[in-house]
Each structure stands twice: as C-alpha cells, then as structure tokens.
Motif scaffolding. Structure first.
Motif, PDB file in Angstrom:
ATOM      1  N   LYS A 158       0.838  -1.203   0.000  1.00  0.00           N
ATOM      2  CA  LYS A 158       0.000   0.000   0.000  1.00  0.00           C
ATOM      3  C   LYS A 158       0.875   1.256   0.000  1.00  0.00           C
ATOM      4  O   LYS A 158       0.551   2.268  -0.644  1.00  0.00           O
ATOM      5  CB  LYS A 158      -0.927  -0.009   1.216  1.00  0.00           C
ATOM      6  CG  LYS A 158      -1.961  -1.130   1.209  1.00  0.00           C
ATOM      7  CD  LYS A 158      -2.792  -1.111   2.482  1.00  0.00           C
ATOM      8  CE  LYS A 158      -3.740  -2.305   2.563  1.00  0.00           C
ATOM      9  NZ  LYS A 158      -4.762  -2.283   1.507  1.00  0.00           N
ATOM     10  N   LEU A 159       1.985   1.220   0.720  1.00  0.00           N
ATOM     11  CA  LEU A 159       2.887   2.368   0.762  1.00  0.00           C
ATOM     12  C   LEU A 159       3.569   2.591  -0.588  1.00  0.00           C
ATOM     13  O   LEU A 159       3.653   3.727  -1.078  1.00  0.00           O
ATOM     14  CB  LEU A 159       3.926   2.168   1.864  1.00  0.00           C
ATOM     15  CG  LEU A 159       3.386   2.213   3.298  1.00  0.00           C
ATOM     16  CD1 LEU A 159       4.447   1.736   4.289  1.00  0.00           C
ATOM     17  CD2 LEU A 159       2.913   3.620   3.662  1.00  0.00           C
ATOM     18  N   LEU A 160       4.052   1.512  -1.192  1.00  0.00           N
ATOM     19  CA  LEU A 160       4.665   1.641  -2.518  1.00  0.00           C
ATOM     20  C   LEU A 160       3.668   2.208  -3.517  1.00  0.00           C
ATOM     21  O   LEU A 160       4.035   2.990  -4.408  1.00  0.00           O
ATOM     22  CB  LEU A 160       5.176   0.288  -2.996  1.00  0.00           C
ATOM     23  CG  LEU A 160       6.433  -0.248  -2.308  1.00  0.00           C
ATOM     24  CD1 LEU A 160       6.682  -1.693  -2.734  1.00  0.00           C
ATOM     25  CD2 LEU A 160       7.643   0.622  -2.611  1.00  0.00           C
ATOM     26  N   ALA A 161       2.402   1.836  -3.357  1.00  0.00           N
ATOM     27  CA  ALA A 161       1.360   2.333  -4.264  1.00  0.00           C
ATOM     28  C   ALA A 161       1.018   3.789  -4.001  1.00  0.00           C
ATOM     29  O   ALA A 161       0.197   4.371  -4.729  1.00  0.00           O
ATOM     30  CB  ALA A 161       0.104   1.482  -4.131  1.00  0.00           C
ATOM     31  N   ARG A 162       1.656   4.387  -3.019  1.00  0.00           N
ATOM     32  CA  ARG A 162       1.496   5.816  -2.726  1.00  0.00           C
ATOM     33  C   ARG A 162       2.818   6.563  -2.868  1.00  0.00           C
ATOM     34  O   ARG A 162       2.974   7.655  -2.339  1.00  0.00           O
ATOM     35  CB  ARG A 162       0.905   6.000  -1.326  1.00  0.00           C
ATOM     36  CG  ARG A 162      -0.565   5.568  -1.252  1.00  0.00           C
ATOM     37  CD  ARG A 162      -1.024   5.359   0.176  1.00  0.00           C
ATOM     38  NE  ARG A 162      -2.470   5.116   0.241  1.00  0.00           N
ATOM     39  CZ  ARG A 162      -3.056   3.943  -0.012  1.00  0.00           C
ATOM     40  NH1 ARG A 162      -2.309   2.896  -0.369  1.00  0.00           N
ATOM     41  NH2 ARG A 162      -4.369   3.804   0.081  1.00  0.00           N
ATOM     42  N   GLY A 163       3.765   5.991  -3.561  1.00  0.00           N
ATOM     43  CA  GLY A 163       5.030   6.676  -3.835  1.00  0.00           C
ATOM     44  C   GLY A 163       6.014   6.678  -2.692  1.00  0.00           C
ATOM     45  O   GLY A 163       7.011   7.404  -2.733  1.00  0.00           O
ATOM     46  N   VAL A 164       5.794   5.862  -1.671  1.00  0.00           N
ATOM     47  CA  VAL A 164       6.659   5.862  -0.493  1.00  0.00           C
ATOM     48  C   VAL A 164       7.911   5.036  -0.758  1.00  0.00           C
ATOM     49  O   VAL A 164       7.837   3.900  -1.250  1.00  0.00           O
ATOM     50  CB  VAL A 164       5.910   5.314   0.730  1.00  0.00           C
ATOM     51  CG1 VAL A 164       6.846   5.130   1.921  1.00  0.00           C
ATOM     52  CG2 VAL A 164       4.759   6.252   1.096  1.00  0.00           C
ATOM     53  N   VAL A 165       9.070   5.598  -0.414  1.00  0.00           N
ATOM     54  CA  VAL A 165      10.349   4.899  -0.555  1.00  0.00           C
ATOM     55  C   VAL A 165      11.051   4.727   0.783  1.00  0.00           C
ATOM     56  O   VAL A 165      12.061   4.028   0.857  1.00  0.00           O
ATOM     57  CB  VAL A 165      11.273   5.637  -1.548  1.00  0.00           C
ATOM     58  CG1 VAL A 165      10.606   5.756  -2.910  1.00  0.00           C
ATOM     59  CG2 VAL A 165      11.670   7.019  -1.020  1.00  0.00           C
ATOM     60  N   ALA A 166      10.541   5.361   1.834  1.00  0.00           N
ATOM     61  CA  ALA A 166      11.161   5.263   3.155  1.00  0.00           C
ATOM     62  C   ALA A 166      10.099   5.448   4.231  1.00  0.00           C
ATOM     63  O   ALA A 166       9.093   6.131   4.019  1.00  0.00           O
ATOM     64  CB  ALA A 166      12.268   6.317   3.325  1.00  0.00           C
ATOM     65  N   VAL A 167      10.345   4.834   5.384  1.00  0.00           N
ATOM     66  CA  VAL A 167       9.458   4.955   6.541  1.00  0.00           C
ATOM     67  C   VAL A 167      10.308   5.235   7.772  1.00  0.00           C
ATOM     68  O   VAL A 167      11.514   4.980   7.788  1.00  0.00           O
ATOM     69  CB  VAL A 167       8.631   3.673   6.768  1.00  0.00           C
ATOM     70  CG1 VAL A 167       7.692   3.423   5.605  1.00  0.00           C
ATOM     71  CG2 VAL A 167       9.539   2.459   7.000  1.00  0.00           C
ATOM     72  N   THR A 168       9.662   5.742   8.804  1.00  0.00           N
ATOM     73  CA  THR A 168      10.370   5.947  10.057  1.00  0.00           C
ATOM     74  C   THR A 168      10.223   4.723  10.961  1.00  0.00           C
ATOM     75  O   THR A 168       9.231   4.002  10.908  1.00  0.00           O
ATOM     76  CB  THR A 168       9.834   7.168  10.805  1.00  0.00           C
ATOM     77  OG1 THR A 168       8.424   7.026  10.991  1.00  0.00           O
ATOM     78  CG2 THR A 168      10.116   8.439  10.035  1.00  0.00           C
ATOM     79  N   GLY A 169      11.213   4.486  11.769  1.00  0.00           N
ATOM     80  CA  GLY A 169      11.213   3.395  12.745  1.00  0.00           C
ATOM     81  C   GLY A 169      11.054   3.965  14.139  1.00  0.00           C
ATOM     82  O   GLY A 169      10.514   5.069  14.311  1.00  0.00           O
ATOM     83  N   PRO A 170      11.516   3.214  15.150  1.00  0.00           N
ATOM     84  CA  PRO A 170      12.193   1.920  14.991  1.00  0.00           C
ATOM     85  C   PRO A 170      11.209   0.789  14.763  1.00  0.00           C
ATOM     86  O   PRO A 170      10.059   0.874  15.188  1.00  0.00           O
ATOM     87  CB  PRO A 170      12.917   1.760  16.329  1.00  0.00           C
ATOM     88  CG  PRO A 170      12.032   2.486  17.314  1.00  0.00           C
ATOM     89  CD  PRO A 170      11.465   3.662  16.561  1.00  0.00           C
ATOM     90  N   LEU A 171      11.670  -0.260  14.090  1.00  0.00           N
ATOM     91  CA  LEU A 171      10.878  -1.458  13.871  1.00  0.00           C
ATOM     92  C   LEU A 171      11.520  -2.583  14.690  1.00  0.00           C
ATOM     93  O   LEU A 171      12.681  -2.914  14.482  1.00  0.00           O
ATOM     94  CB  LEU A 171      10.851  -1.827  12.393  1.00  0.00           C
ATOM     95  CG  LEU A 171      10.321  -0.746  11.443  1.00  0.00           C
ATOM     96  CD1 LEU A 171      10.421  -1.209  10.006  1.00  0.00           C
ATOM     97  CD2 LEU A 171       8.888  -0.370  11.800  1.00  0.00           C
TER      98      LEU A 171
END
Length: 211
Positions: free
Chosen positions: A113-126
């Motif tokens: 879903k994120l890739l389908a919204r142009g997202v290439v990075a997310v914040t963590g921590p994971l």
C-alpha cells in the motif's frame, strides 16, 4: 541499462520545476535531469518510460512504526469476512493478538500500500523481526524516528504540503528514488493525494506500477 523516466512535469524537490522533464537512471543512481529532448538526444539507446502527470522525489511516511507494527491490515482474500476490510488498531488489535508471522504478513500488505502511494522510506524503529524482513524485502529505507503530525495515515501528503513528504531532492549522482503521480501540478497533488501514484522507483527498480 539506462532508463529515461519522462513526465509532463518534473519536480526535483528543491523548488525546480521542469515541464516536459525527464530523469535518466543508470543502475541505482540518477545520471541526468533535464528536458526530455535533451536527455533523449544524449542517450538514444536508453529505454524510455513515459508517465502521465508529475514526477517527484520518492516520499517518506513518518508514521511507519505505527502503520507497520501497531496496525493490522487484514488479508483481502482470507480475512475480511471475519475481520472486515479496515485496518485494526488499539484495543481491537490487542484482542486479535496476532502472532509475529501474522504481523509480518500484515506488514507485507502495508508495504504494498505504501509503494502504491510513492513511499520509498518509513520511520522506525521497527522491533519485530518479521516486520523488518517485510520492509527490507519491499526495498523501503528505515529512517530514525521523527515527529509526525496528525493521525497515522498511509498517504504522506495527508495534512501537509507535498514538498514536506519528499525524502530528498532528485539530483544527478544521487539515488534513483522517485515517484510519479497522475495529476497536472503540485497543487492538484496536495488536493488529490498520493493515491494518484502511478509509479514508484527505488534503487532504479520499478517496484510499483499502477495497471
């Protein structure tokens, strides 16, 4: 292989606007940015991908940890009859108590879903290994946690100007991380949001293409 990504308008993320612009990608790096005619003339053997709308830097979603580790996205095929189609959070998520494996599968659906919204990075921590694996396999970069305004949302443009969601400006020699949205300009992008994404490129690879 050289690839030219051409769009009606290129926004580099540093206030530069190029109508009829193009980005030349060589492997995982940007080799050139300019008018399509100039880029194509200098690289006649390059593959050309023509996109409608606005090409921008890839986006960062600053609610990454919440969406990936504290939200459950039901499987459209197997779980929506039981759980519904909406993301599950809070007390309902605690009651569901998904295993680490289910959390990893949810994170995989979230990354798509994120890739389908142009997202290439997310914040963590994971902190969940299966979640980290899903994010790594999707090609998303994980950034240090930073403050995020408003309620968690898949759309990085929600509640803010589009430029605030750009990860970093597009530049020759820089990483090939970009997104394309089927809108005429930045003002329309702010209104219609990241669901207008038609393509997402990370490391020079086309990881999302709207069909």
């Amino acid at each position: 292989m050289l690839t030219i990504h051409a769009a009606d308008l290129v926004l580099t993320g540093d206030s530069t606007e190029l109508p009829g612009g193009a980005v030349l990608v060589d492997g995982d790096r940007i080799a050139m940015i300019g008018r399509y005619e100039e880029v194509a003339a200098g690289h006649p053997a390059a593959r050309v991908r023509r996109w409608p709308g606005v090409l921008t830097p890839g986006l960062v979603n600053r609610h990454g940890a919440v969406l990936l580790e504290h939200t459950y996205f039901p499987d459209d095929t197997f779980e929506t009859d039981e759980l519904g189609a909406e993301p599950i959070t809070g007390a309902a998520l605690a009651d569901l108590a998904p295993s680490d494996a289910r959390r990893g599968n949810s994170a995989r659906r979230c990354t798509q879903k994120l890739l389908a919204r142009g997202v290439v990075a997310v914040t963590g921590p994971l902190t969940t290994p299966t979640v980290r694996t899903a994010v790594r396999r999707a090609g998303l970069e994980v950034l240090a946690s930073v403050g995020a305004e408003g309620p968690p949302a898949l759309d990085p443009f929600a509640g803010g100007a589009p430029a605030n969601a750009f990860l970093s400006p597009l530049a020759a020699g820089g990483p090939a991380r970009l997104a394309v949205f089927d809108v005429p300009d930045e003002a329309a992008l702010a209104v219609r949001g990241a669901v207008t994404c038609v393509a997402t490129v990370i490391g020079g690879r086309l990881l999302h293409r709207r069909r």
